[in-house]
Design an enzyme around this catalytic site. Structure first.
Site, mmCIF file in Angstrom:
data_model
loop_
_atom_site.group_PDB
_atom_site.id
_atom_site.type_symbol
_atom_site.label_atom_id
_atom_site.label_comp_id
_atom_site.label_asym_id
_atom_site.label_seq_id
_atom_site.Cartn_x
_atom_site.Cartn_y
_atom_site.Cartn_z
ATOM 1 N N TYR A 109 0.956 -1.188 -0.016
ATOM 2 C CA TYR A 109 0.032 -0.038 0.206
ATOM 3 C C TYR A 109 0.710 1.151 0.077
ATOM 4 O O TYR A 109 2.062 1.162 0.736
ATOM 5 C CB TYR A 109 -0.739 0.220 1.229
ATOM 6 N N GLU A 197 -3.173 7.667 -4.243
ATOM 7 C CA GLU A 197 -3.268 6.241 -3.609
ATOM 8 C C GLU A 197 -2.940 5.113 -4.554
ATOM 9 O O GLU A 197 -3.739 4.925 -5.560
ATOM 10 C CB GLU A 197 -4.663 6.244 -2.795
#
Ligand code: GDP
Ligand code: MN
Length: 386
Positions: A109, A197
């Site tokens: 992530y 993101e």
């Protein structure tokens, strides 16, 4: 403003990040034509909506051949995809992204956003990326690291090293990852983004680092500097009343309650919503008409509030600072007549020329209920809609 995954990936690629090859498609036929051109052993087909959680909702498919690909494309196009980010009504899939598949070894992530509290840019990273990142954040927050960096044109190598530390990559992959972080940073700064993101950022079996998913949000207050980004806006993804509101420079967010709110100032609008809840009802919207609300603006605001069929009453809460209450009251009266309001209207005016304003409302012949303060206004409108 948000954009689609395929647009975000093209933008990141422009700034040097590694993304899989792919093509956006709007019809089943287009999917098949582009698939034949790509000529792959397998295909990844991804629903393009402005919401995450597609993987778990069946919006990301890996297909072995053109027959299955056609079936998947037919199934996804026009479908209302319900994910944990769309709300119960879901979002209709109107475009697809056809991609070459990647061989995933590990999912990470990585995100980059503005940390308002420290006035820095924060990079958030975890080696537990992928579809369960929300669970990781809840159950094992120590697996998520945040590195804050000062605003500047470039990101320092030492900061990049800190960001990738918990990925535990070999030297080769580490360098590739640092290059991607530099590209993300450049994208972030150059486009006035508020969020980038990448979930997942992957390590492939070939030891490459690739952005497998991408989400970018831009700062609306800076978007005027980037007309080329504005072209990426997809109005299908936005609430029609919110689009109408933005045309009139009104800050409007639709909510689920029954009491429409018209307020000047974001803080006062928040307080108004709070006090409605305190008295046991729910606001139908957030609406900030801004500092210099004209009759036209008030009228547009009425129309937008009234287009919501759940609205059973309207609370107008105005503090006259620069804006004079008598001018606003005149605007309310004209707009109320023009839009033929037939639901209860409670008005609380305070500040500059509030007495003159009240007089205008009282003498207007309209059924306007006047309130002395915010608490009184909330009580009155709640009583009216009950
Ligand atoms: P999201 O669920 O909306 O965040 O969609 P993502 O783009 O993140 O995709 C969800 C998941 O699908 C990823 O975490 C991957 O595990 C999987 N996935 C996506 N693309 C590929 C691919 O090319 N190959 C493989 N094996 N899995 C993929
Ligand atoms: Mn994702």
């Amino acid at each position: 403003m948000n954009i689609h995954e395929h647009q975000a990936k093209q933008l990141l690629k422009k700034f040097g990040a590694i993304v899989p090859n792919g093509e956006a498609c709007f019809t089943v036929q287009e999917v098949l034509e582009k698939a034949k051109k790509l000529n792959l052993k397998k295909y990844v087909l991804k629903a393009q909506i402005h919401a995450g959680g597609r993987g778990k909702a069946g919006g990301v498919k890996i297909l072995d051949n053109l027959v299955d690909l056609e079936k998947a494309a037919k199934d996804l196009l026009g479908k209302k995809l319900v994910t944990h980010q769309t709300g119960p009504n879901g979002k209709e899939v109107k475009r697809l992204y056809l991609e070459e598949p990647s061989n995933i070894k590990k999912e990470f992530y990585l995100s980059c956003l503005i940390d308002r509290a420290s006035s820095k840019i924060a990079f958030i990273s975890s080696d537990q990326g992928g579809m369960d990142i929300e669970e990781v954040a809840k159950k094992d927050p120590s697996k998520i690291s945040t590195i804050k960096i000062n605003f500047s044109d470039d990101i320092k190598d030492e900061d990049c090293k800190k960001i990738v530390q918990n990925f535990n990559l070999d030297d080769d992959a580490n360098l590739k990852c640092i290059n991607i972080i530099k590209s993300i940073y450049k994208t972030f700064i150059s486009t006035d983004a508020s969020l980038i993101e990448i979930n997942p950022l992957i390590l492939t079996k070939e030891n490459n680092i690739v952005c497998l998913d991408a989400k970018i949000s831009f700062d609306d207050n800076a978007i005027f500097k980037h007309p080329e980004l504005l072209e990426l806006r997809d109005l299908n993804e936005e609430d029609p009343t919110e689009i109408e509101a933005s045309k009139h420079d009104l800050a409007y967010i639709k909510l689920d309650g029954t009491i429409g709110c018209m307020v000047n100032g974001a803080g006062l609008a928040m307080a108004t919503m709070d006090i409605i809840k305190l008295h046991g009802q729910e606001p139908a919207n957030f609406l900030d008409v801004g500092g210099g609300a004209s009759k036209e603006k008030v009228s547009a605001a009425f129309k937008i509030i009234l287009s919501d069929k759940n609205v059973k009453g309207i609370l107008i809460n105005i503090f006259g600072g620069i804006m004079r209450c008598d001018v606003l009251a005149q605007g309310i009266v004209e707009a109320a007549k023009e839009t033929k309001i037939d639901i209860p209207l409670v008005v609380r005016l305070a500040g500059t020329n509030s007495e003159e304003g009240k007089k205008i409302l009282d003498e207007s012949g309209l059924k306007i209920i006047s309130a002395s303060d915010l608490g009184d206004a909330a009580k009155k409108i709640v009583k009216q809609v009950k």
